[in-house]
Design an enzyme around this catalytic site. Structure first.
Site, PDB file in Angstrom:
ATOM      1  CB  SER A 161     -34.596  -5.521   8.688  1.00  0.00           C
ATOM      2  OG  SER A 161     -35.742  -5.742   7.759  1.00  0.00           O
ATOM      3  CE  LYS A 205     -34.470  -7.843   5.566  1.00  0.00           C
ATOM      4  NZ  LYS A 205     -34.373  -9.121   5.892  1.00  0.00           N
ATOM      5  CE  LYS A 244     -38.440  -7.119   5.920  1.00  0.00           C
ATOM      6  NZ  LYS A 244     -38.236  -8.549   5.401  1.00  0.00           N
ATOM      7  CG  ASP A 251     -36.381  -9.502   2.616  1.00  0.00           C
ATOM      8  OD1 ASP A 251     -36.994 -10.069   1.847  1.00  0.00           O
ATOM      9  OD2 ASP A 251     -36.532  -9.612   3.871  1.00  0.00           O
ATOM     10  CD  GLU A 298     -33.822 -11.256   3.293  1.00  0.00           C
ATOM     11  OE1 GLU A 298     -33.204 -10.174   3.516  1.00  0.00           O
ATOM     12  OE2 GLU A 298     -34.473 -12.009   4.253  1.00  0.00           O
ATOM     13  CG  ASP A 324     -35.900 -15.110   4.902  1.00  0.00           C
ATOM     14  OD1 ASP A 324     -36.177 -15.930   5.613  1.00  0.00           O
ATOM     15  OD2 ASP A 324     -36.274 -13.800   5.394  1.00  0.00           O
ATOM     16  CE  LYS A 357     -35.653 -13.953   8.661  1.00  0.00           C
ATOM     17  NZ  LYS A 357     -36.768 -13.721   8.192  1.00  0.00           N
ATOM     18  N   GLY A 376     -33.159 -12.029  11.054  1.00  0.00           N
ATOM     19  CA  GLY A 376     -33.988 -11.703  12.318  1.00  0.00           C
ATOM     20  C   GLY A 376     -35.338 -11.879  12.404  1.00  0.00           C
TER      21      GLY A 376
HETATM   22  O1  OSB Z   1     -38.082 -11.426   5.932  1.00  0.00           O
HETATM   23  O2  OSB Z   1     -36.138 -10.933   7.049  1.00  0.00           O
HETATM   24  C1  OSB Z   1     -37.520 -11.066   6.900  1.00  0.00           C
HETATM   25  C2  OSB Z   1     -39.117  -9.810  10.069  1.00  0.00           C
HETATM   26  C3  OSB Z   1     -40.168 -10.988  10.184  1.00  0.00           C
HETATM   27  C4  OSB Z   1     -40.372 -11.493   9.175  1.00  0.00           C
HETATM   28  C5  OSB Z   1     -39.670 -11.769   8.010  1.00  0.00           C
HETATM   29  C6  OSB Z   1     -38.240 -10.971   8.102  1.00  0.00           C
HETATM   30  C7  OSB Z   1     -38.236  -9.791   9.167  1.00  0.00           C
HETATM   31  C8  OSB Z   1     -37.308  -8.799   9.041  1.00  0.00           C
HETATM   32  C9  OSB Z   1     -36.717  -8.167  10.432  1.00  0.00           C
HETATM   33  O3  OSB Z   1     -36.671  -8.597   8.218  1.00  0.00           O
HETATM   34  C10 OSB Z   1     -35.425  -8.503  10.804  1.00  0.00           C
HETATM   35  C11 OSB Z   1     -34.994  -8.143  12.064  1.00  0.00           C
HETATM   36  O4  OSB Z   1     -35.718  -8.939  13.010  1.00  0.00           O
HETATM   37  O5  OSB Z   1     -34.437  -7.215  12.159  1.00  0.00           O
HETATM   38 MG    MG Z   2     -36.491 -11.900   4.574  1.00  0.00          MG
END
Ligand code: OSB
Ligand code: MG
Length: 374
Positions: free
Chosen positions: A140, A166, A168, A194, A219, A244, A268, A296
């Site tokens: 991510s 992925k 953001k 995401d 996402e 999510d 998750k 994650g």
């Molecule tokens: O939206 O997936 C998410 C981390 C904290 C809160 C929300 C998200 C995330 C990540 C990190 O995208 C994913 C990871 O732990 O590798």
């Molecule tokens: Mg997410």
């Protein structure tokens, strides 16, 4: 089993680089570990570890770290003490009077589950019915200041061998960044985005511009509560919609599937109240032909190991956010870090979650130790 002792280890770990999402920038990871001692029916005392994934601030979900710790100590642990004889499978039931607080519940269930499996000498993967010994490892990538910087950072992870990227996104850091990554790395790259709820249905025409980049999925484009609006958006764009934040239980997963809000679900365990609820969501999604993958929450080696086992279930057909420990941490709190190699993370095969907590590392990163009075 009967609960003999419960303590919370509050930790603060520095991140190797700041992690920016549409809702905040993190430079450190604060979390707490739940350590439990339980006595099995034959009188053996066994220790189990759970990890709480609530973020510092209630910007991703209603839960936040300090509140989650309070709920564990004040409301959840007493329910388990009152229950007397418990198993990992009954924890969810014993905690049913407490509404919400899934991350608090998940961390407690994890500790009981780890202890139970250790007492049986059984791995979490075999307990779940895992069907693979390694899972594809995705990464991510946080929001960067420019499209050029996004390309540099993504390139670094591709060079390391990650199986999927992925990215953001948020308004102002979306189409241009995605286009730059596709231009640089080509159509073969497994690539998804995401939004962490940063858009509204009014942005549908804008989001539709993502369709030409062949993304695996988008996402959580819209708000947490917007199941109906996600279903509307799904009719207006061809990129599969993955939820999510919106999915906090097997029931919301069932609703999202029947409303057509999600073609894919990010599971998750913390967000849905534990690994057993996570498996139920996997089962429901699989029965409906909905793909799932394991999300994650910047977990330490404990949560990362458990996530790898979960992702080895057959319905996890897309690579998860299960990167190596070094994606976020120079030093992890397990004796061996979780490693990504050849685009995969190995599923731990040892008893319980299959990792060993390193007491020196825990002490090094610990900000507080709370013994819960039973
Ligand atoms: O939206 O997936 C998410 C981390 C904290 C809160 C929300 C998200 C995330 C990540 C990190 O995208 C994913 C990871 O732990 O590798
Ligand atoms: Mg997410």
């Amino acid at each position: 089993m009967k609960l003999l002792a419960a303590r919370l280890h509050h930790l603060e770990l520095p991140l190797v680089s700041p992690f920016t999402t549409s809702f905040m920038t993190q430079t450190h990871k604060r979390c707490f570990l739940v350590e439990m001692e339980l006595e099995t029916t034959d009188g053996t005392v066994v220790t189990g570890w759970g990890e709480n994934v609530a973020l510092d601030r209630p910007f991703y979900s209603p839960e936040h770290l300090d509140g989650s710790a309070e709920v564990v100590a004040r409301w959840l642990v007493p329910e388990l003490v009152a229950a007397g004889e418990i198993t990992a499978e009954t924890v969810h039931h014993h905690l049913r009077r407490v509404i919400g607080n899934p991350m608090a519940k998940a961390s407690v269930e994890m500790a009981v589950l780890d202890a139970q499996l250790r007492s049986e000498g059984k791995s979490f993967a075999s307990y779940l019915g895992a069907v693979s010994s390694a899972v594809p490892s995705g990464v991510s990538v946080g929001i960067q200041d420019s499209a050029a910087q996004t390309v540099r950072v993504v390139g670094g992870y591709i060079d390391e061998g990650y199986a999927r990227i992925k990215l953001k996104i948020q308004p102002g850091a979306d189409i241009e960044h995605v286009a730059a990554v596709r231009r640089e790395f080509g159509d073969e790259l497994l690539f998804q985005v995401d939004a962490n709820a940063a858009y509204t249905l009014v942005d549908a025409a804008h989001l539709r511009r993502l369709d030409e980049y062949g993304l695996l999925l988008i996402e959580q484009p819209l708000g947490e509560a917007d199941l109906r609006q996600h279903a509307e958006l799904a009719k207006q764009m061809s990129t599969p919609i993955c939820l999510d934040e919106s999915i906090d239980s097997a029931e919301t997963a069932a609703d999202a599937i029947s409303l057509g809000s999600a073609a894919v679900i990010n599971i998750k365990p913390g967000r849905v109240g534990g690994y057993l609820e996570a498996r139920r969501i996997h089962d429901i999604a699989r029965a409906h032909g909905i793909a799932v993958w394991c999300g994650g929450m910047l977990e330490t080696g404990i949560g990362r190991a458990a996530n790898a086992a979960l992702a080895a279930l057959p319905g996890f057909t897309l690579p998860g956010d299960i990167s190596g420990s070094d994606r976020f941490y120079a030093l992890d709190i397990t004796t061996e870090p979780i490693r990504m190699h050849d685009g995969v993370v190995d599923v731990p095969a040892g008893p319980g979650f299959g990792i060993e907590v390193d007491p020196d590392r825990v002490a090094e990163f610990r900000t507080a130790l709370v013994e819960i009075q039973l």
